[in-house]
Design an enzyme around this catalytic site. Sequence first.
Site, PDB file in Angstrom:
ATOM      1  N   LYS A   1     -28.295 -49.302 -52.940  1.00  0.00           N
ATOM      2  CA  LYS A   1     -28.615 -50.209 -51.818  1.00  0.00           C
ATOM      3  C   LYS A   1     -30.094 -50.576 -51.775  1.00  0.00           C
ATOM      4  O   LYS A   1     -30.812 -50.243 -50.817  1.00  0.00           O
ATOM      5  CB  LYS A   1     -28.189 -49.585 -50.488  1.00  0.00           C
ATOM      6  CG  LYS A   1     -26.699 -49.261 -50.412  1.00  0.00           C
ATOM      7  CD  LYS A   1     -26.307 -48.767 -49.031  1.00  0.00           C
ATOM      8  CE  LYS A   1     -24.816 -48.508 -48.895  1.00  0.00           C
ATOM      9  NZ  LYS A   1     -24.304 -47.395 -49.717  1.00  0.00           N
TER      10      LYS A   1
ATOM     11  N   THR B   1     -21.074 -50.141 -41.671  1.00  0.00           N
ATOM     12  CA  THR B   1     -19.960 -49.940 -40.722  1.00  0.00           C
ATOM     13  C   THR B   1     -20.246 -48.800 -39.743  1.00  0.00           C
ATOM     14  O   THR B   1     -19.539 -48.643 -38.759  1.00  0.00           O
ATOM     15  CB  THR B   1     -18.643 -49.660 -41.475  1.00  0.00           C
ATOM     16  OG1 THR B   1     -18.903 -48.671 -42.461  1.00  0.00           O
ATOM     17  CG2 THR B   1     -18.101 -50.899 -42.116  1.00  0.00           C
TER      18      THR B   1
ATOM     19  N   ASP C   1     -36.331 -53.907 -50.653  1.00  0.00           N
ATOM     20  CA  ASP C   1     -37.788 -53.826 -50.771  1.00  0.00           C
ATOM     21  C   ASP C   1     -38.277 -55.257 -51.000  1.00  0.00           C
ATOM     22  O   ASP C   1     -37.494 -56.206 -50.871  1.00  0.00           O
ATOM     23  CB  ASP C   1     -38.151 -52.899 -51.944  1.00  0.00           C
ATOM     24  CG  ASP C   1     -39.504 -52.208 -51.752  1.00  0.00           C
ATOM     25  OD1 ASP C   1     -40.482 -52.929 -51.405  1.00  0.00           O
ATOM     26  OD2 ASP C   1     -39.608 -50.990 -51.957  1.00  0.00           O
TER      27      ASP C   1
HETATM   28  O1  C5P Z   1     -14.414 -40.206 -48.651  1.00  0.00           O
HETATM   29  P1  C5P Z   1     -14.384 -41.664 -48.273  1.00  0.00           P
HETATM   30  O2  C5P Z   1     -13.197 -42.386 -48.862  1.00  0.00           O
HETATM   31  O3  C5P Z   1     -14.536 -41.891 -46.801  1.00  0.00           O
HETATM   32  O4  C5P Z   1     -15.673 -42.273 -48.999  1.00  0.00           O
HETATM   33  C1  C5P Z   1     -16.086 -43.596 -48.806  1.00  0.00           C
HETATM   34  C2  C5P Z   1     -17.300 -43.910 -49.608  1.00  0.00           C
HETATM   35  O5  C5P Z   1     -17.706 -45.221 -49.293  1.00  0.00           O
HETATM   36  C3  C5P Z   1     -18.517 -43.006 -49.345  1.00  0.00           C
HETATM   37  O6  C5P Z   1     -19.238 -42.919 -50.579  1.00  0.00           O
HETATM   38  C4  C5P Z   1     -19.294 -43.783 -48.325  1.00  0.00           C
HETATM   39  O7  C5P Z   1     -20.663 -43.503 -48.381  1.00  0.00           O
HETATM   40  C5  C5P Z   1     -19.021 -45.221 -48.761  1.00  0.00           C
HETATM   41  N1  C5P Z   1     -19.190 -46.210 -47.704  1.00  0.00           N
HETATM   42  C6  C5P Z   1     -18.465 -46.184 -46.513  1.00  0.00           C
HETATM   43  N2  C5P Z   1     -18.658 -47.166 -45.565  1.00  0.00           N
HETATM   44  C7  C5P Z   1     -19.555 -48.123 -45.785  1.00  0.00           C
HETATM   45  C8  C5P Z   1     -20.277 -48.177 -46.966  1.00  0.00           C
HETATM   46  C9  C5P Z   1     -20.067 -47.182 -47.907  1.00  0.00           C
HETATM   47  O8  C5P Z   1     -17.633 -45.309 -46.312  1.00  0.00           O
HETATM   48  N3  C5P Z   1     -19.696 -49.067 -44.886  1.00  0.00           N
END
Ligand code: C5P
Length: 246
Positions: free
Chosen positions: A68, A130, A71
């Site tokens: 992500k 989110t 900068d």
């Molecule tokens: O374990 P889980 O399925 O919840 O993992 C979701 C992945 O997606 C994690 O690496 C989390 O950091 C990433 N993520 C998220 N929501 C976002 C952006 C990224 O859950 N809005």
Amino acid sequence: MSLTQQQAKEKIIVALDVPTRAEALDLVDRLTGEVGAFKIGMQLYNAEGPDIVREIQARGGKVFVDLKFHDIPNTVAEATRVITRRRASIMTLHAAGGLKMLSAAAESAKEAAESMGVEKPILVAVTVLTSISQQEFNEEIGIQRPIAEQVITWAKMAQKAGLDGVVASPKEIRDIREACGEDFVIITPGIRPLWAAANDQSRIMTPRQAVEAGSTYLVIGRPITAQENQIEAARKIVAEIMEAEC
Ligand code: C5P
């Protein structure tokens, strides 16, 4: 139309949210061939360094480098060049960095890929995280509009900058598709099959629902990685995706 088994596998990106190289490579060894790619986030990347990318690739895995970037344009362009040289398949930038930053990244990824004769990574923008509530968005970040509108503004800006897509909540897929078209890549976390625990995710969809809504790739962590039999969990999700009408 439904997807073939291979197409369904390619939709799955497994989030390697583990602290060590050993744990990450163990997951990669089990799941290469069962899923499309592996996502390295800032925890694993910062703990183990960039060699982890090469090690996963050496085992046949595609790598999504989720750092992500945010900068000034020159710094992001140079960092994007580095990640392109490492042959990441997908990488992320913050849309909040603005049009110039995103355009500089798109340009340097293209240039670096051409000069090395490698494939350009898919560049995707993160819009509004989110984890941010509407109240925080208005009061702390100070943007006075519904998050859903800002997501569309940033998705369109990312497209204008030459990026390939965005990371978004599954609930945002339809509006982004409508605004940015069929070819725009939409990567969705927050995926939960009915048999998996929701954990800390709240706005969730099943793999089948997300694919039917138009998700290009699904980022899936704990519904695969926290299961006793991770291969079986991945296969169950592949089967569910194959049932999607898309
Ligand atoms: O374990 P889980 O399925 O919840 O993992 C979701 C992945 O997606 C994690 O690496 C989390 O950091 C990433 N993520 C998220 N929501 C976002 C952006 C990224 O859950 N809005």
